[in-house]
Scaffold this motif. Structure first.
Motif, PDB file in Angstrom:
ATOM      1  N   ARG A 109       0.856  -1.194   0.000  1.00  0.00           N
ATOM      2  CA  ARG A 109       0.000   0.000   0.000  1.00  0.00           C
ATOM      3  C   ARG A 109       0.885   1.235   0.000  1.00  0.00           C
ATOM      4  NH1 ARG A 109      -4.231   1.846   4.819  1.00  0.00           N
ATOM      5  NH2 ARG A 109      -3.515   4.009   4.886  1.00  0.00           N
ATOM      6  N   THR A 110       0.551   2.198  -0.834  1.00  0.00           N
ATOM      7  CA  THR A 110       1.264   3.463  -0.811  1.00  0.00           C
ATOM      8  C   THR A 110       0.304   4.617  -0.542  1.00  0.00           C
ATOM      9  OG1 THR A 110       2.680   5.010  -2.011  1.00  0.00           O
ATOM     10  CG2 THR A 110       1.172   3.671  -3.334  1.00  0.00           C
ATOM     11  N   ASP A 111       0.685   5.474   0.386  1.00  0.00           N
ATOM     12  CA  ASP A 111      -0.100   6.663   0.758  1.00  0.00           C
ATOM     13  C   ASP A 111       0.505   7.939   0.198  1.00  0.00           C
ATOM     14  OD1 ASP A 111      -2.152   6.117   3.415  1.00  0.00           O
ATOM     15  OD2 ASP A 111      -0.760   4.535   2.890  1.00  0.00           O
ATOM     16  N   ILE A 112       1.445   7.803  -0.722  1.00  0.00           N
ATOM     17  CA  ILE A 112       2.209   8.955  -1.165  1.00  0.00           C
ATOM     18  C   ILE A 112       1.392   9.906  -2.036  1.00  0.00           C
ATOM     19  CG2 ILE A 112       3.169   8.031  -3.309  1.00  0.00           C
ATOM     20  CD1 ILE A 112       5.908   9.136  -2.369  1.00  0.00           C
ATOM     21  N   ARG A 113       0.269   9.456  -2.599  1.00  0.00           N
ATOM     22  CA  ARG A 113      -0.558  10.324  -3.445  1.00  0.00           C
ATOM     23  C   ARG A 113      -0.944  11.597  -2.711  1.00  0.00           C
ATOM     24  NH1 ARG A 113      -3.137  13.834  -4.651  1.00  0.00           N
ATOM     25  NH2 ARG A 113      -4.994  14.038  -5.957  1.00  0.00           N
ATOM     26  N   ALA A 114      -1.340  11.477  -1.448  1.00  0.00           N
ATOM     27  CA  ALA A 114      -1.804  12.644  -0.693  1.00  0.00           C
ATOM     28  C   ALA A 114      -0.652  13.548  -0.262  1.00  0.00           C
ATOM     29  CB  ALA A 114      -2.580  12.185   0.542  1.00  0.00           C
ATOM     30  N   VAL A 115       0.564  13.041  -0.330  1.00  0.00           N
ATOM     31  CA  VAL A 115       1.722  13.790   0.155  1.00  0.00           C
ATOM     32  C   VAL A 115       2.473  14.453  -0.997  1.00  0.00           C
ATOM     33  CG1 VAL A 115       3.882  13.649   1.466  1.00  0.00           C
ATOM     34  CG2 VAL A 115       1.933  12.193   2.092  1.00  0.00           C
ATOM     35  N   LEU A 118       0.124  12.379  -7.703  1.00  0.00           N
ATOM     36  CA  LEU A 118      -0.141  11.158  -8.453  1.00  0.00           C
ATOM     37  C   LEU A 118       1.105  10.597  -9.120  1.00  0.00           C
ATOM     38  CD1 LEU A 118      -2.215   9.112  -9.494  1.00  0.00           C
ATOM     39  CD2 LEU A 118      -2.638  10.664 -11.424  1.00  0.00           C
ATOM     40  N   GLU A 119       1.940  11.445  -9.704  1.00  0.00           N
ATOM     41  CA  GLU A 119       3.143  10.936 -10.375  1.00  0.00           C
ATOM     42  C   GLU A 119       4.055  10.226  -9.392  1.00  0.00           C
ATOM     43  OE1 GLU A 119       3.756  10.785 -13.654  1.00  0.00           O
ATOM     44  OE2 GLU A 119       1.681  11.508 -13.783  1.00  0.00           O
ATOM     45  N   ALA A 120       4.156  10.762  -8.193  1.00  0.00           N
ATOM     46  CA  ALA A 120       4.968  10.111  -7.170  1.00  0.00           C
ATOM     47  C   ALA A 120       4.371   8.767  -6.785  1.00  0.00           C
ATOM     48  CB  ALA A 120       5.077  11.011  -5.935  1.00  0.00           C
ATOM     49  N   ALA A 121       3.041   8.692  -6.783  1.00  0.00           N
ATOM     50  CA  ALA A 121       2.374   7.427  -6.461  1.00  0.00           C
ATOM     51  C   ALA A 121       2.672   6.377  -7.522  1.00  0.00           C
ATOM     52  CB  ALA A 121       0.869   7.645  -6.330  1.00  0.00           C
ATOM     53  N   LYS A 122       2.659   6.769  -8.773  1.00  0.00           N
ATOM     54  CA  LYS A 122       2.970   5.829  -9.852  1.00  0.00           C
ATOM     55  C   LYS A 122       4.415   5.339  -9.746  1.00  0.00           C
ATOM     56  CE  LYS A 122       1.633   7.457 -13.888  1.00  0.00           C
ATOM     57  NZ  LYS A 122       1.304   8.497 -14.923  1.00  0.00           N
ATOM     58  N   ALA A 135       0.750  -7.132  -5.576  1.00  0.00           N
ATOM     59  CA  ALA A 135      -0.386  -6.267  -5.873  1.00  0.00           C
ATOM     60  C   ALA A 135      -0.121  -4.904  -5.242  1.00  0.00           C
ATOM     61  CB  ALA A 135      -1.683  -6.858  -5.337  1.00  0.00           C
ATOM     62  N   ILE A 136      -0.822  -3.893  -5.723  1.00  0.00           N
ATOM     63  CA  ILE A 136      -0.644  -2.523  -5.232  1.00  0.00           C
ATOM     64  C   ILE A 136      -1.968  -1.974  -4.718  1.00  0.00           C
ATOM     65  CG2 ILE A 136      -0.136  -0.141  -5.901  1.00  0.00           C
ATOM     66  CD1 ILE A 136       2.366  -1.813  -5.630  1.00  0.00           C
ATOM     67  N   PHE A 137      -1.896  -1.335  -3.576  1.00  0.00           N
ATOM     68  CA  PHE A 137      -3.034  -0.677  -2.928  1.00  0.00           C
ATOM     69  C   PHE A 137      -2.732   0.815  -2.925  1.00  0.00           C
ATOM     70  CE2 PHE A 137      -5.440  -0.702   1.459  1.00  0.00           C
ATOM     71  CZ  PHE A 137      -6.118   0.448   1.115  1.00  0.00           C
ATOM     72  N   PRO A 138      -3.180   1.565  -3.941  1.00  0.00           N
ATOM     73  CA  PRO A 138      -2.948   3.004  -3.970  1.00  0.00           C
ATOM     74  C   PRO A 138      -4.018   3.717  -3.136  1.00  0.00           C
ATOM     75  CG  PRO A 138      -4.023   2.327  -6.000  1.00  0.00           C
ATOM     76  CD  PRO A 138      -3.908   1.100  -5.145  1.00  0.00           C
ATOM     77  N   ALA A 148      -7.278   4.717 -12.993  1.00  0.00           N
ATOM     78  CA  ALA A 148      -6.868   4.270 -14.322  1.00  0.00           C
ATOM     79  C   ALA A 148      -5.377   4.517 -14.542  1.00  0.00           C
ATOM     80  CB  ALA A 148      -7.691   4.986 -15.396  1.00  0.00           C
ATOM     81  N   ALA A 149      -4.886   5.638 -14.043  1.00  0.00           N
ATOM     82  CA  ALA A 149      -3.456   5.940 -14.181  1.00  0.00           C
ATOM     83  C   ALA A 149      -2.602   4.956 -13.392  1.00  0.00           C
ATOM     84  CB  ALA A 149      -3.186   7.371 -13.702  1.00  0.00           C
ATOM     85  N   MET A 150      -3.062   4.571 -12.216  1.00  0.00           N
ATOM     86  CA  MET A 150      -2.333   3.571 -11.427  1.00  0.00           C
ATOM     87  C   MET A 150      -2.387   2.213 -12.111  1.00  0.00           C
ATOM     88  SD  MET A 150      -1.025   5.274  -9.001  1.00  0.00           S
ATOM     89  CE  MET A 150      -0.331   3.874  -8.106  1.00  0.00           C
ATOM     90  N   ARG A 151      -3.536   1.900 -12.718  1.00  0.00           N
ATOM     91  CA  ARG A 151      -3.673   0.643 -13.437  1.00  0.00           C
ATOM     92  C   ARG A 151      -2.657   0.572 -14.585  1.00  0.00           C
ATOM     93  NH1 ARG A 151      -4.534  -3.942 -12.667  1.00  0.00           N
ATOM     94  NH2 ARG A 151      -2.379  -3.669 -13.254  1.00  0.00           N
ATOM     95  N   ALA A 152      -2.481   1.685 -15.276  1.00  0.00           N
ATOM     96  CA  ALA A 152      -1.565   1.723 -16.410  1.00  0.00           C
ATOM     97  C   ALA A 152      -0.100   1.696 -15.974  1.00  0.00           C
ATOM     98  CB  ALA A 152      -1.839   2.968 -17.249  1.00  0.00           C
TER      99      ALA A 152
END
Length: 247
Positions: A109-115, A118-122, A135-138, A148-152
């Motif tokens: 799991r990554t919580d970096i999206r809020a910090v 989105l690009e950092a989360a990818k 597996a990834i838990f965004p 969709a961006a995380m899926r890609a």
């Protein structure tokens, strides 16, 4: 949610033994695969390794480990902090190396999206997959486009967390499937439903002095006994009670 069940906030106060114990209870009662939240892995990489083997021993099918600092915060609250990429990678590498069952699911799991966005989360997701995540838990994606961006970004399955009153809109299974999400969880929904009903029942008890008007909302005793297979336990107990050694 185990932390709420223990009367604690969701800030990483639960322990490995508490989580594994509850997980074992759940895994024992279902033939479905059961995955469990292991927060930040309950310590440094060596602790993460022990966490994985303890959860395997409890009969669970997988777990997710996050990249927040410890003590963590609920994933849909402001003010979260995440560890650096090296630390996050070491947690997942330790988890992947420690498992004995190759079918045990290691989800990162990554919580970096809020910090950091989105690009950092990818980028973080790709690094976690390279470290061994199955597996990834965004966490706390805000839109279907972000899912969709995380899926890609990665080739492994991704999970969507549909928790009410959080950062994400509440999308349907069909909407999430259409953008490539593989797994959806509603981790607190039943607790919130049950606690809402409990609060309304207590209000009724105060106002009416009884709960007769709420009977239609309650699970019937017979349904509970059927769910727990009460008759099978009773049959087993009777068989033991009447048992005699042949002479």
């Amino acid at each position: 949610m185990l932390s709420a069940d223990l009367g604690l906030p969701d800030i990483g106060l639960t322990t490995l033994s508490e989580v594994a114990g509850r997980g074992q209870q759940i895994a024992r009662m279902t033939e479905l695969p059961a995955i469990i939240d292991a927060d930040t892995g309950f310590g440094e990489p060596m602790n993460v390794a022990r966490t994985i083997q303890t959860l395997e021993d409890a009969g669970l099918a997988g777990t997710h480990i996050e990249d927040q600092v410890n003590p963590k915060r609920c994933g849909h609250l402001d003010g979260k902090q995440v560890v650096d990429e090296d630390t996050a990678i070491k947690r997942i590498r330790a988890a992947a190396d420690a498992r004995r069952d190759p079918n045990f699911l290691i989800m990162a799991r990554t919580d970096i999206r809020a910090v950091e966005g989105l690009e950092a989360a990818k980028d973080r997701a790709k690094a976690l997959v390279d470290a061994g995540a199955d597996a990834i838990f965004p966490e706390a994606m805000r839109t279907l486009a972000e899912f969709a961006a995380m899926r890609a970004a990665v080739e492994v399955p991704i999970l969507a967390n549909m928790t009410e009153f959080g950062k994400s809109d509440l999308f349907s299974v069909d909407q999430l499937r259409d953008v490539g999400v593989n797994i959806v969880i509603w981790p607190v929904s039943l607790l919130r439903t049950a606690m809402g009903a409990a609060g309304r029942a207590l209000d009724t008890l105060n106002e009416e002095g009884q709960l007769t008007s709420r009977l239609g909302e309650m699970q019937h005793r017979a349904d509970l006994y059927d769910l727990l297979d009460y008759e099978a336990y009773n049959h087993f107990d009777t068989g033991v009670f009447n048992f005699q050694v042949a002479r």
